[in-house]
Write an enzyme that holds these catalytic residues in place. Structure first.
Site, PDB file in Angstrom:
ATOM      1  N   THR A   3       4.581   3.183  30.973  1.00 24.29           N
ATOM      2  CA  THR A   3       3.464   2.875  30.061  1.00 24.29           C
ATOM      3  C   THR A   3       2.157   3.422  30.638  1.00 24.29           C
ATOM      4  O   THR A   3       1.241   3.757  29.898  1.00 24.29           O
ATOM      5  CB  THR A   3       3.340   1.359  29.776  1.00 24.29           C
ATOM      6  OG1 THR A   3       2.962   0.676  30.952  1.00 24.29           O
ATOM      7  CG2 THR A   3       4.634   0.795  29.229  1.00 24.29           C
ATOM      8  N   ARG A  24     -18.079 -19.961  -9.137  1.00 25.54           N
ATOM      9  CA  ARG A  24     -18.052 -20.287  -7.708  1.00 25.54           C
ATOM     10  C   ARG A  24     -18.343 -19.033  -6.905  1.00 25.54           C
ATOM     11  O   ARG A  24     -18.384 -17.924  -7.458  1.00 25.54           O
ATOM     12  CB  ARG A  24     -16.673 -20.854  -7.314  1.00 25.54           C
ATOM     13  CG  ARG A  24     -15.558 -19.840  -7.411  1.00 25.54           C
ATOM     14  CD  ARG A  24     -14.222 -20.345  -6.844  1.00 25.54           C
ATOM     15  NE  ARG A  24     -13.218 -19.290  -6.934  1.00 25.54           N
ATOM     16  CZ  ARG A  24     -12.003 -19.361  -6.413  1.00 25.54           C
ATOM     17  NH1 ARG A  24     -11.602 -20.439  -5.767  1.00 25.54           N
ATOM     18  NH2 ARG A  24     -11.170 -18.347  -6.524  1.00 25.54           N
ATOM     19  N   GLN A  44      -5.990 -14.211  -6.050  1.00 22.17           N
ATOM     20  CA  GLN A  44      -4.758 -13.470  -6.299  1.00 22.17           C
ATOM     21  C   GLN A  44      -5.004 -12.361  -7.335  1.00 22.17           C
ATOM     22  O   GLN A  44      -4.520 -11.230  -7.192  1.00 22.17           O
ATOM     23  CB  GLN A  44      -3.667 -14.422  -6.817  1.00 22.17           C
ATOM     24  CG  GLN A  44      -3.083 -15.363  -5.779  1.00 22.17           C
ATOM     25  CD  GLN A  44      -3.827 -16.697  -5.646  1.00 22.17           C
ATOM     26  OE1 GLN A  44      -5.029 -16.773  -5.866  1.00 22.17           O
ATOM     27  NE2 GLN A  44      -3.114 -17.742  -5.250  1.00 22.17           N
ATOM     28  N   HIS A  76     -13.884 -20.312   1.862  1.00 27.56           N
ATOM     29  CA  HIS A  76     -14.383 -21.324   0.920  1.00 27.56           C
ATOM     30  C   HIS A  76     -15.864 -21.624   1.138  1.00 27.56           C
ATOM     31  O   HIS A  76     -16.319 -21.769   2.272  1.00 27.56           O
ATOM     32  CB  HIS A  76     -13.609 -22.630   1.087  1.00 27.56           C
ATOM     33  CG  HIS A  76     -12.129 -22.477   0.894  1.00 27.56           C
ATOM     34  ND1 HIS A  76     -11.568 -22.024  -0.278  1.00 27.56           N
ATOM     35  CD2 HIS A  76     -11.091 -22.715   1.724  1.00 27.56           C
ATOM     36  CE1 HIS A  76     -10.259 -22.009  -0.158  1.00 27.56           C
ATOM     37  NE2 HIS A  76      -9.933 -22.407   1.053  1.00 27.56           N
ATOM     38  N   LYS A 107       2.133   1.078  25.935  1.00 23.08           N
ATOM     39  CA  LYS A 107       0.839   0.609  26.438  1.00 23.08           C
ATOM     40  C   LYS A 107       0.001   0.215  25.226  1.00 23.08           C
ATOM     41  O   LYS A 107      -0.315   1.058  24.376  1.00 23.08           O
ATOM     42  CB  LYS A 107       0.138   1.701  27.246  1.00 23.08           C
ATOM     43  CG  LYS A 107      -1.017   1.181  28.060  1.00 23.08           C
ATOM     44  CD  LYS A 107      -0.557   0.274  29.198  1.00 23.08           C
ATOM     45  CE  LYS A 107      -0.579   0.980  30.544  1.00 23.08           C
ATOM     46  NZ  LYS A 107       0.092   0.181  31.590  1.00 23.08           N
TER      47      LYS A 107
HETATM   48  O1  URC Z   1      -8.481 -18.123  -5.750  1.00 20.19           O
HETATM   49  C1  URC Z   1      -7.888 -19.152  -5.387  1.00 20.19           C
HETATM   50  N1  URC Z   1      -6.534 -19.164  -5.318  1.00 20.19           N
HETATM   51  C2  URC Z   1      -5.830 -20.260  -4.921  1.00 20.19           C
HETATM   52  O2  URC Z   1      -4.563 -20.250  -4.863  1.00 20.19           O
HETATM   53  C3  URC Z   1      -6.573 -21.416  -4.582  1.00 20.19           C
HETATM   54  N2  URC Z   1      -6.209 -22.657  -4.138  1.00 20.19           N
HETATM   55  C4  URC Z   1      -7.354 -23.347  -3.950  1.00 20.19           C
HETATM   56  O3  URC Z   1      -7.427 -24.533  -3.523  1.00 20.19           O
HETATM   57  N3  URC Z   1      -8.453 -22.586  -4.263  1.00 20.19           N
HETATM   58  C5  URC Z   1      -7.974 -21.378  -4.657  1.00 20.19           C
HETATM   59  N4  URC Z   1      -8.608 -20.243  -5.054  1.00 20.19           N
END
Ligand code: URC
Length: 290
Positions: A57, A174, A217, A245, A12
């Protein structure tokens, strides 16, 4: 050629459970979505339609509410209690998975004081757990979802390859924003879950805010590393990070400059950055993630 039954599980999903704990006039709210999924000796129901090994369930749902009668406690413990119950009471059930999402409520202030019984749904991340029990041992995952965070500076992205399709401009400053979904795997079956969760959350936020980032990353790895350094009971952490973004708006058509102040917060598409950080001597994950 023969056709055979492959992996299967049933349960469930998304039982919506709210418990009110009362200490005199003072109330506390626990608001959970609990999903149960069981597996075991389920050949008959699929192949012949005999249901004598199928814990309904509906019964699973009732069990979740009945177990809440005596208190819920930490969600990891509640999931462990339920998972162990299904496997130990039903011969045909060999493994149980219980996933819980805890929806946060914040106490309101009424007349300038913390209210006794009034709450507002709060938005700062949702605590999650998933427990898998196979009759012998349990694997416990903790986590957080929808933890939306933003750095208005301290983020760069440059040095990436350029080909005939590249239009992205390199930036040294940014906005970096994401909604953190993180799931971590404990290497223990017993712990101070509340403390571990609070520490993981605080450490994640600290690493997000404290990392001067060259990429999302890099921030992902920094957050994972910090959590593993802070909490010895966590063996591995997995992230899914949508890159929310924020594009600088071109105000030139209006005869205006934009010195890094006005942004368009794009909804989609979004970069999706996913990754795992783990100890190189992490114990095997078993069925924890499956
Ligand atoms: O931190 C980011 N990693 C990316 O792999 C990536 N690719 C992108 O267009 N902007 C960003 N920014």
């Amino acid at each position: 050629m023969a056709i055979v039954l492959g992996d299967n599980r049933y349960g469930k999903a998304e039982n919506r459970l709210v418990r009110v704990d009362r200490e005199g006039d003072e109330h506390r709210i626990t608001d959970l979505t609990v999903s149960v999924s069981l597996s075991g000796d389920m050949s008959d129901t699929h192949l012949t339609g005999a249901n004598d090994k199928v814990l309904a369930t509906d019964t699973q749902k009732n069990t979740v509410f009945a177990f809440a009668r005596d208190g819920i406690g930490e969600i990891e413990d509640f999931a462990l209690r339920l998972a162990r119950h299904f496997v130990s009471t039903q011969e045909s059930i060999h493994a149980a998975r219980v996933g819980i999402v805890a929806h946060p409520w914040e106490r309101l202030r009424v007349g300038g004081r913390p209210a006794h019984h009034s709450f507002a749904r709060s938005g700062a991340g949702t605590r999650t757990t998933r427990v898998t029990y196979d009759g012998e041992r349990a694997w416990v995952l903790g986590g957080v979802e929808d933890l939306t965070v933003l750095n208005s500076t301290g983020s760069e992205f440059w040095g990436f390859p350029r080909d005939e399709y590249t239009t992205l401009v390199e930036v040294k400053d940014r906005i970096l924003a994401t909604a953190v979904s993180a799931t971590w795997r404990y290497s223990v079956e017993e712990a101070d879950w509340a403390h571990a969760h609070e520490t993981a959350l605080a450490t994640l936020l600290d690493a997000f805010g404290g990392t001067h980032s060259q990429s999302l990353q890099q921030t992902l790895y920094a957050m994972g590393q910090a959590v593993l350094e802070a909490i010895p009971e966590i063996a591995e952490i997995r992230f899914s990070l949508p890159n929310k973004h924020h594009f600088l708006v071109d105000l030139e058509p209006f005869g205006l400059d934009n010195p890094g102040e006005v942004f368009y917060a794009a909804d989609r598409p979004y970069g999706l950055i996913e990754g795992t950080v783990l100890r190189d001597d992490a114990p095997p994950a078993g069925p924890a993630w499956s």
